[in-house]
Design an enzyme around this catalytic site. Structure first.
Site, PDB file in Angstrom:
ATOM      1  CG  ASP A 112     -10.027  20.951  14.759  1.00  0.00           C
ATOM      2  OD1 ASP A 112     -10.050  21.777  13.819  1.00  0.00           O
ATOM      3  OD2 ASP A 112      -9.011  20.703  15.423  1.00  0.00           O
ATOM      4  CG  ASP A 138      -5.210  38.918  18.739  1.00  0.00           C
ATOM      5  OD1 ASP A 138      -5.865  39.895  18.330  1.00  0.00           O
ATOM      6  OD2 ASP A 138      -4.557  38.925  19.793  1.00  0.00           O
ATOM      7  CB  SER A 165      -3.922  43.302  25.267  1.00  0.00           C
ATOM      8  OG  SER A 165      -4.208  44.215  24.222  1.00  0.00           O
ATOM      9  CG  ASP A 184      -5.598  21.309  11.357  1.00  0.00           C
ATOM     10  OD1 ASP A 184      -6.516  20.810  10.670  1.00  0.00           O
ATOM     11  OD2 ASP A 184      -5.795  21.776  12.490  1.00  0.00           O
ATOM     12  CG  HIS A 197      -6.832  40.739  21.741  1.00  0.00           C
ATOM     13  ND1 HIS A 197      -5.454  40.697  21.603  1.00  0.00           N
ATOM     14  CD2 HIS A 197      -7.085  41.753  22.613  1.00  0.00           C
ATOM     15  CE1 HIS A 197      -4.924  41.655  22.327  1.00  0.00           C
ATOM     16  NE2 HIS A 197      -5.885  42.304  22.964  1.00  0.00           N
ATOM     17  CG  ASP A 244     -12.277  22.768  10.101  1.00  0.00           C
ATOM     18  OD1 ASP A 244     -11.358  22.751  10.953  1.00  0.00           O
ATOM     19  OD2 ASP A 244     -13.393  22.263  10.311  1.00  0.00           O
TER      20      ASP A 244
END
Length: 478
Positions: free
Chosen positions: A256, A401, A179, A252, A440, A249
Site C-alpha cells: 500500500d 519521521d 515537535s 506487513d 514529521h 512495502d
C-alpha cells in the site's frame, strides 16, 4: 482539575461558567487592557470577527516578564467553559506562527473551533525564523523560558484573563503540541502535572540535547565529505527510497506504499551497490557508509549508542526538507537546527557563530550537554504525578519521521510502561499511536495525501476525558 485565576487579577466572582455562555460585549473585551497581573502586562485587546471555521473572539496580547509574548483568544459567545493551550515549533520565537496557516498542529484553531478559550506564546523571545537561536547567546533567562517556564506563564496569564472576561474559572484544560510543541507537552505533564487534564504530544522532540545536539551533529558529519561537500543528496534519496519501498512495502502483508514498522524489514543494499559505470543508478562506498551511519544513529569510538535508533526506512520521500535539500536549494533544516543549537543553546558556555556541527566531539561533548539537559529535556518516563492527577495523554508519531526519530518515542513509552508495572499500568494515562508513512508532524503529504490533516487526536481525547473511553484511533473520519 479546576483552575482559579490569580488573586492579583481583577476581583471577580468565582461562579462556575455554564457551557454556551451568553455573548460578551466589545466593551468587555477592550476592558481587558486594564487587567492587573503579577509580572505581566496586557498590551492590546481587540475583537476579531468570525472567519471561516473560527468564531468571533477577543484577542488579547500580553507580555509576561521578562519577555514572553502571549496571545489569548476568548470566544465572544458560546464559550464551553474550558481552556486549550498550544505549543510552538522549532526554536519558536514567532507568536502564533501555526495559526497563520490552515493546519491544527501547534495552533489554537482546534480549541477555538470547539468553543475553548485558547492561548499560545513565542516561548520567551523573538526570532527571525524557527531555526534561528541567536537570542539564546549568553541569555539564560530566555533559555529557561523556552525550556519550560513559558508553559506555566501562558497558563497563568490565560487563566487570569478567562476569570476577568467570563466572571469565572475554566473547568478543564488541554495542551497540544508537536515537535518542540511535543516536547512542551511532555514538559507540561512532568513539570506541571496539575495544570492540564488532557495532553496531545506529537512527534515529541523531548530530548533536545540528545536529539539536536548529538544525533543531528552525527547526521551532518556523516553526510559531509573531507572536502566539505555533501555526500547524499536528493538524487540518492530517491534511489534509496525506491529500493526501500520495493523491499519493505509488503512486509506487513499489504502493498500500500506504507511501511507499517520499519523495524520489521531488513534492507539488502546489494542492489544499490555500484558495480557498473552508471553511477547515477547506484551508490558508491562513501554514500553507502553515510546511509549506514544514518540508519544506526550516533555512536562513540567504542561503539556505544549515544541516542536511540536513527533515520527510519520509509522516510526518504521527506529527506529533501530535513536532510538533503532539493535541486532548488530548499530544505535541509537539520543542519540549520544543529548549527544554531550547538552555537547558542547546547553548552553552558556558548561557543558562538563560529561553531559548526563538524566541531561536535562524540567522545566528550555528550557529557558537556548535561547542564542544559536539565533546562530543556522532558524525556523522563515517570508520569506518576500526572497519572495521580487523573491526566490523559495521547502521544503520536509518524514512522517516516526523519528529523525527530520515532525510535526515541517508542523507547520512552516502553520505559514509561516498565516503571508503571507494564502497559496495563499505563493505559489509563497514555495512549501511543505510531502512524505508518507519516512525515514529521505530518508537514509534507505522503502516500494518498497522508498528512496532519488526516489526523484528529482531539476528538478521542475529549471522549477519554469525558466518559473514560480510551482512544483506539486518531485518524480523522473520512
Amino acid at each position: 482539575m479546576k483552575y482559579l485565576f490569580p488573586a492579583m487579577a481583577l476581583a471577580m466572582a468565582a461562579s462556575v461558567p455554564q457551557q454556551g455562555q451568553a455573548q460578551q460585549s466589545p466593551e468587555q473585551c477592550r476592558a481587558l487592557r486594564s487587567t492587573v497581573m503579577d509580572a505581566a502586562s496586557v498590551t492590546s485587546a481587540r475583537v476579531m470577527p468570525a472567519l471561516d471555521t473560527l468564531p468571533s473572539y477577543c484577542e488579547v496580547r500580553v507580555t509576561a516578564r521578562p519577555a514572553i509574548s502571549i496571545e489569548v483568544r476568548l470566544p465572544m459567545e458560546g464559550w464551553n467553559g474550558k481552556y486549550y493551550q498550544a505549543g510552538c515549533g522549532g526554536f519558536c520565537g514567532i507568536l502564533g506562527r501555526a495559526d497563520a496557516g490552515g493546519g491544527w498542529v501547534n495552533a489554537m484553531r482546534p480549541g477555538l473551533e470547539r468553543g475553548y478559550a485558547t492561548a499560545t506564546s513565542d516561548s520567551g523571545h523573538h526570532g527571525l525564523s524557527v531555526t534561528e537561536a541567536t537570542w539564546a547567546m549568553g541569555n539564560p533567562d530566555a533559555e529557561r523560558d523556552w525550556g519550560w517556564r513559558s508553559i506555566g506563564e501562558t497558563h497563568r496569564v490565560a487563566q487570569a484573563l478567562i476569570g476577568a472576561f467570563y466572571d469565572g474559572a475554566s473547568e478543564q484544560a488541554v495542551f497540544q503540541g508537536c515537535s518542540t510543541g511535543g516536547r512542551m507537552a511532555h514538559m507540561a505533564a512532568q513539570r506541571y502535572p496539575d495544570l492540564f487534564d488532557g495532553i496531545i504530544a506529537g512527534a515529541p522532540a523531548m530530548d533536545y540535547t540528545g536529539l539536536v545536539g548529538t544525533a543531528m551533529s552525527w547526521v551532518v558529519q556523516a553526510n559531509t565529505a573531507e572536502d566539505g561537500s555533501q555526500i547524499l543528496g536528493p538524487h540518492e534519496a530517491k534511489l534509496i527510497g525506491d529500493e526501500v519501498m520495493s523491499q519493505c512495502d509488503g512486509a506487513d502483508g499489504k502493498a500500500d506504499g506504507l511501511i507499517a514498522d520499519p523495524r520489521a524489514c531488513e534492507i539488502d543494499l546489494a542492489p544499490l551497490t555500484c558495480e557498473a559505470e552508471d553511477k547515477d543508478s547506484c551508490l558508491d562506498e562513501q554514500e553507502l557508509a553515510t546511509l549506514t551511519k544514518w540508519r544506526e544513529g550516533p555512536r562513540n569510538a567504542a561503539g556505544d549508542q549515544l541516542y536511540p535508533g536513527g533515520i527510519p526506512e520509509g522516510s526518504e520521500p521527506y529527506w529533501w526538507l530535513w536532510l538533503t535539500g532539493n535541486d532548488k536549494g530548499a530544505g535541509k533544516l537539520v543542519p540549520a537546527f544543529a548549527k544554531s543549537f550547538g552555537s547558542y543553546m547546547a553548552f553552558p558556555t556558548d561557543p558562538g557563530p563560529e561553531w559548526t556541527p563538524a566541531d561536535f566531539d562524540f567522545e566528550t561533548d555528550p557529557a558537556r550537554l548535561e547542564t542544559m539537559a536539565e533546562v530543556y529535556n522532558a524525556d523522563s518516563p515517570d508520569l506518576s504525578a500526572f497519572r495521580n492527577a487523573g491526566g490523559k495523554m495521547i502521544v503520536w508519531h509518524g514512522w517516516a519521521d526523519s528529523i525527530v526519530t520515532p525510535y526515541k518515542t517508542v523507547k520512552w513509552y516502553e520505559d514509561a510502561a516498565r516503571i508503571s508495572g507494564g502497559e496495563d499500568g499505563l493505559k489509563d494515562t497514555v495512549a501511543l499511536f505510531m502512524v505508518p508513512g507519516l512525515d514529521h508532524c505530518g508537514i509534507l503529504p505522503g502516500t494518498d495525501g497522508l498528512s496532519a490533516a488526516s489526523l484528529d487526536p482531539m476528538s478521542p481525547l475529549e471522549r477519554w476525558m469525558t466518559d473514560g473511553t480510551r482512544p483506539t484511533s486518531i485518524m480523522a473520519p473520512e
